[in-house]
Structure formats: structure tokens, C-alpha cells
Design a protein around this motif. Structure first.
Motif, PDB file in Angstrom:
ATOM      1  N   SER A  40       1.173   4.378   1.380  1.00  0.00           N
ATOM      2  CA  SER A  40      -0.163   3.946   0.990  1.00  0.00           C
ATOM      3  C   SER A  40      -0.179   3.359  -0.425  1.00  0.00           C
ATOM      4  O   SER A  40      -0.808   2.329  -0.672  1.00  0.00           O
ATOM      5  CB  SER A  40      -1.133   5.120   1.090  1.00  0.00           C
ATOM      6  N   LYS A  51      -1.003  -0.502  -1.532  1.00  0.00           N
ATOM      7  CA  LYS A  51      -2.006  -0.873  -2.540  1.00  0.00           C
ATOM      8  C   LYS A  51      -1.418  -1.878  -3.529  1.00  0.00           C
ATOM      9  O   LYS A  51      -2.051  -2.870  -3.878  1.00  0.00           O
ATOM     10  CB  LYS A  51      -2.514   0.358  -3.293  1.00  0.00           C
ATOM     11  N   LYS A 108      -0.866  -5.222  -1.880  1.00  0.00           N
ATOM     12  CA  LYS A 108      -2.157  -5.896  -1.698  1.00  0.00           C
ATOM     13  C   LYS A 108      -2.587  -6.593  -2.988  1.00  0.00           C
ATOM     14  O   LYS A 108      -3.214  -7.656  -2.960  1.00  0.00           O
ATOM     15  CB  LYS A 108      -3.210  -4.874  -1.261  1.00  0.00           C
ATOM     16  N   LYS A 158      -7.428  -4.013   4.788  1.00  0.00           N
ATOM     17  CA  LYS A 158      -8.617  -3.267   4.377  1.00  0.00           C
ATOM     18  C   LYS A 158      -8.280  -1.859   3.890  1.00  0.00           C
ATOM     19  O   LYS A 158      -8.811  -1.401   2.894  1.00  0.00           O
ATOM     20  CB  LYS A 158      -9.608  -3.188   5.544  1.00  0.00           C
ATOM     21  N   GLU A 159      -7.418  -1.182   4.615  1.00  0.00           N
ATOM     22  CA  GLU A 159      -7.089   0.199   4.276  1.00  0.00           C
ATOM     23  C   GLU A 159      -5.575   0.327   4.119  1.00  0.00           C
ATOM     24  O   GLU A 159      -4.850   0.325   5.110  1.00  0.00           O
ATOM     25  CB  GLU A 159      -7.598   1.137   5.379  1.00  0.00           C
ATOM     26  N   PRO A 160      -5.078   0.441   2.901  1.00  0.00           N
ATOM     27  CA  PRO A 160      -3.632   0.515   2.672  1.00  0.00           C
ATOM     28  C   PRO A 160      -2.916   1.638   3.435  1.00  0.00           C
ATOM     29  O   PRO A 160      -1.755   1.491   3.787  1.00  0.00           O
ATOM     30  CB  PRO A 160      -3.521   0.733   1.159  1.00  0.00           C
ATOM     31  N   SER A 161      -3.601   2.711   3.722  1.00  0.00           N
ATOM     32  CA  SER A 161      -2.953   3.810   4.444  1.00  0.00           C
ATOM     33  C   SER A 161      -2.632   3.426   5.896  1.00  0.00           C
ATOM     34  O   SER A 161      -1.847   4.105   6.557  1.00  0.00           O
ATOM     35  CB  SER A 161      -3.821   5.065   4.417  1.00  0.00           C
ATOM     36  N   TYR A 162      -3.210   2.332   6.387  1.00  0.00           N
ATOM     37  CA  TYR A 162      -2.947   1.864   7.750  1.00  0.00           C
ATOM     38  C   TYR A 162      -1.991   0.678   7.766  1.00  0.00           C
ATOM     39  O   TYR A 162      -1.967  -0.084   8.731  1.00  0.00           O
ATOM     40  CB  TYR A 162      -4.254   1.486   8.455  1.00  0.00           C
ATOM     41  N   TRP A 208      -1.201  -1.807  10.906  1.00  0.00           N
ATOM     42  CA  TRP A 208      -1.570  -3.210  10.719  1.00  0.00           C
ATOM     43  C   TRP A 208      -0.388  -4.130  11.017  1.00  0.00           C
ATOM     44  O   TRP A 208      -0.526  -5.101  11.766  1.00  0.00           O
ATOM     45  CB  TRP A 208      -2.077  -3.384   9.285  1.00  0.00           C
ATOM     46  N   ASP A 235      -4.422   5.297  16.716  1.00  0.00           N
ATOM     47  CA  ASP A 235      -3.641   4.221  16.095  1.00  0.00           C
ATOM     48  C   ASP A 235      -3.115   3.237  17.140  1.00  0.00           C
ATOM     49  O   ASP A 235      -3.116   2.032  16.922  1.00  0.00           O
ATOM     50  CB  ASP A 235      -2.487   4.786  15.271  1.00  0.00           C
TER      51      ASP A 235
END
Length: 175
Positions: free
Chosen positions: A4, A8, A11, A62-66, A70, A137
Motif C-alpha cells: 500500500s 501511494k 501514484k 483510487k485506493e492504493p491498498s487495492y 487493480w 476481490d
């Protein structure tokens, strides 16, 4: 640094973080591409396109933990594009598959069983049992509802149990 945190940084434009992310998920990408495409050249093409698209669009994550979910979704879309383009899937000799696993004989047997499943069930079985993704997921990755994932897993388990009975208990045992 966990996945994660790397996502980030990637990104925000950190290229080294992106490279570390790819190194972290590269084995999963290969296994999924191999399951869907069955040939090294197509796998390489799909993974290369996936990495290029992910790099170009990491800022949209949108969500770094995913991140893993993705990028797997991007890969599956690429694999499906290649499949549509070829309209035909060629089987791969099992000795080529075993290179990505520790225990050769068990993994060859596992791939033999997975290959016996209906084509639409194979990616779900790989994602659930090999990649250890949750039903939620998997539904995101494949773009189907959680209920569809659950029903396909149920059908896959039914087919696997029929294969186990058909092949005999000595080859495939149910646990």
C-alpha cells in the motif's frame, strides 16, 4: 514498506516504487496470464501491456491498498483481448508450467485438474485457490457480482469432485 505504501508513492510519480510493486506482483501476473493464455509469447505480451498501462494510469488508482487487484484486472482484460484476437487457446506442456513452483509433481497435477474445468471457471479457481484473493476481490477483478463468483466456485468444486471420483481416489483426493 508494504504494498500500500509503495502504491501511494507510485501514484505520486515515484518510478522506483512502481518497479518494486511490479516485482512484488510479477509472479502472480505470470501465473494468471499462463492460466488464461497457455503460451509464453502471449503471456509476455499480456504482462508487458499490463505493466505499460498500469504505469501510464497509476495516478488514477483510487485506493492504493487495492493495487494488486487493480493490476490483475488490467491483466485479465489484456488476456481476454488476446484470446478474442486469437479465438483459440493452445495447450501448454505441463513441464513449462512447473518452473514457477517449488513442488513440481503436485503443481503439475494441480494444473491438470484446473485444465479440466470449464474455461470460465479456471480464472476464478486460480484467483481463489492459488492467488488467495477473496470473493469480493475476485468480483472486482473479473467485473462480475460476488454471487456470480460464489456460484462459479460452487460449480468448480462440483466439477473437481466429479473429476476426483472419475479419475479415482489415488490420483485426486478431496479434503
Amino acid at each position: 514498506m508494504d504494498l500500500s505504501e509503495k502504491a501511494k508513492l507510485a501514484k505520486l510519480g515515484d518510478k522506483e516504487a512502481f518497479v518494486l510493486l511490479i516485482r512484488t506482483v510479477q509472479h502472480s501476473l505470470f501465473v494468471i496470464a499462463r492460466t488464461m493464455l497457455k503460451n509464453d509469447e502471449d503471456c509476455a505480451d499480456a504482462i508487458q501491456e499490463t505493466i505499460a498501462k498500469a504505469f501510464s494510469n497509476v495516478h488514477t488508482l483510487k485506493e492504493p491498498s487495492y493495487f494488486k487487484t487493480w493490476i490483475i484486472r488490467i491483466l485479465i482484460n489484456e488476456c481476454n483481448r488476446i484470446i478474442r484476437k486469437k479465438k483459440r487457446v493452445y495447450p501448454v506442456p505441463y513441464d513449462m508450467r512447473k518452473t514457477s513452483y517449488q513442488d513440481d509433481f503436485e503443481q503439475i497435477e494441480l494444473f491438470e485438474v484446473i485444465d479440466e474445468l470449464d474455461e470460465q471457471l479456471q480464472p476464478i479457481v486460480m484467483l481463489f485457490y492459488i492467488e488467495d484473493l477473496s470473493v469480493k476481490d475476485i468480483s472486482k477483478v473479473l467485473g462480475v457480482s460476488e454471487g456470480t463468483v460464489k456460484s462459479r466456485l460452487f460449480r468448480a468444486r462440483q466439477q473437481l469432485s466429479e473429476l476426483a471420483l472419475w479419475e479415482g481416489e489415488a490420483k485426486y483426493e478431496l479434503s
